[in-house]
Design a protein around this motif. Sequence first.
Motif, PDB file in Angstrom:
ATOM      1  N   LEU A  50      33.936  41.829  36.509  1.00  0.00           N
ATOM      2  CA  LEU A  50      35.435  41.332  36.320  1.00  0.00           C
ATOM      3  C   LEU A  50      36.286  42.179  36.618  1.00  0.00           C
ATOM      4  O   LEU A  50      36.986  41.264  37.300  1.00  0.00           O
ATOM      5  CB  LEU A  50      34.732  40.946  35.210  1.00  0.00           C
ATOM      6  N   TYR A  53      37.042  42.828  40.080  1.00  0.00           N
ATOM      7  CA  TYR A  53      36.970  41.462  40.557  1.00  0.00           C
ATOM      8  C   TYR A  53      38.649  40.769  40.353  1.00  0.00           C
ATOM      9  O   TYR A  53      39.636  40.825  41.322  1.00  0.00           O
ATOM     10  CB  TYR A  53      36.346  40.553  40.343  1.00  0.00           C
ATOM     11  N   ALA A  54      39.253  41.261  39.360  1.00  0.00           N
ATOM     12  CA  ALA A  54      40.179  41.323  39.313  1.00  0.00           C
ATOM     13  C   ALA A  54      41.576  42.148  39.654  1.00  0.00           C
ATOM     14  O   ALA A  54      42.412  41.577  39.605  1.00  0.00           O
ATOM     15  CB  ALA A  54      41.011  40.638  37.572  1.00  0.00           C
ATOM     16  N   LEU A  58      42.799  39.186  43.076  1.00  0.00           N
ATOM     17  CA  LEU A  58      43.086  38.407  42.447  1.00  0.00           C
ATOM     18  C   LEU A  58      45.000  39.296  42.178  1.00  0.00           C
ATOM     19  O   LEU A  58      45.533  39.346  42.572  1.00  0.00           O
ATOM     20  CB  LEU A  58      44.063  37.929  40.862  1.00  0.00           C
ATOM     21  N   ALA A  63      46.257  34.240  34.904  1.00  0.00           N
ATOM     22  CA  ALA A  63      44.378  34.503  35.142  1.00  0.00           C
ATOM     23  C   ALA A  63      43.961  35.786  35.772  1.00  0.00           C
ATOM     24  O   ALA A  63      43.239  36.188  34.812  1.00  0.00           O
ATOM     25  CB  ALA A  63      44.427  33.579  36.340  1.00  0.00           C
ATOM     26  N   GLN A  64      44.834  36.529  36.176  1.00  0.00           N
ATOM     27  CA  GLN A  64      44.141  38.051  36.720  1.00  0.00           C
ATOM     28  C   GLN A  64      43.545  38.371  35.402  1.00  0.00           C
ATOM     29  O   GLN A  64      43.220  39.817  35.201  1.00  0.00           O
ATOM     30  CB  GLN A  64      44.983  39.274  37.487  1.00  0.00           C
ATOM     31  N   LEU A  66      44.001  36.920  31.819  1.00  0.00           N
ATOM     32  CA  LEU A  66      42.942  36.837  31.136  1.00  0.00           C
ATOM     33  C   LEU A  66      41.704  37.116  31.761  1.00  0.00           C
ATOM     34  O   LEU A  66      40.809  37.492  30.877  1.00  0.00           O
ATOM     35  CB  LEU A  66      42.606  35.368  31.252  1.00  0.00           C
ATOM     36  N   ILE A  67      41.142  37.181  33.072  1.00  0.00           N
ATOM     37  CA  ILE A  67      40.054  37.905  33.903  1.00  0.00           C
ATOM     38  C   ILE A  67      39.480  39.650  33.297  1.00  0.00           C
ATOM     39  O   ILE A  67      39.157  39.567  32.761  1.00  0.00           O
ATOM     40  CB  ILE A  67      39.875  37.636  34.880  1.00  0.00           C
ATOM     41  N   VAL A  70      38.826  39.148  29.218  1.00  0.00           N
ATOM     42  CA  VAL A  70      37.812  38.808  29.375  1.00  0.00           C
ATOM     43  C   VAL A  70      36.077  40.318  29.994  1.00  0.00           C
ATOM     44  O   VAL A  70      35.105  40.439  29.197  1.00  0.00           O
ATOM     45  CB  VAL A  70      37.341  38.045  30.114  1.00  0.00           C
ATOM     46  N   GLY A  71      36.950  40.664  31.119  1.00  0.00           N
ATOM     47  CA  GLY A  71      36.019  41.834  31.588  1.00  0.00           C
ATOM     48  C   GLY A  71      35.900  43.362  30.857  1.00  0.00           C
ATOM     49  O   GLY A  71      34.646  43.240  30.150  1.00  0.00           O
TER      50      GLY A  71
END
Length: 111
Positions: A50, A53-54, A58, A63-64, A66-67, A70-71
């Motif tokens: 994650l 990916y962020a 992104l 959103a980047q 927040l991801i 979470v990661g």
Amino acid sequence: MADPNANPANNRQPLRLRLKALLFRQTDNPQRNLNRVISGSVLFFTGLGLVFYAEKQLSSSMAQELIALVGLACLSIGAILAASGYISLSLLRIFRFIYDESDTKRPPPRH
């Protein structure tokens, strides 16, 4: 509400013996400890994915972030879970082997 004096045997044992018993119980179930290592590793690498990916896919946005957050949470929880399972599988097993008094072999008595 539980009465703290309900089990007086626990209150009489020194902290060292209670900690030793807790560590011995932790090593009693190797299947549970292996499941901790595996699930912690999966959670760790999911969090790592994650974060990558962020970072790579992104654009800069909320959103980047927040991801990535979470990661990072998955990554840290997975690392703690995998480390506790690994320690229970290896180091505590050695600890139990060294300090287990039930298997002590005493020399035969001399007459």
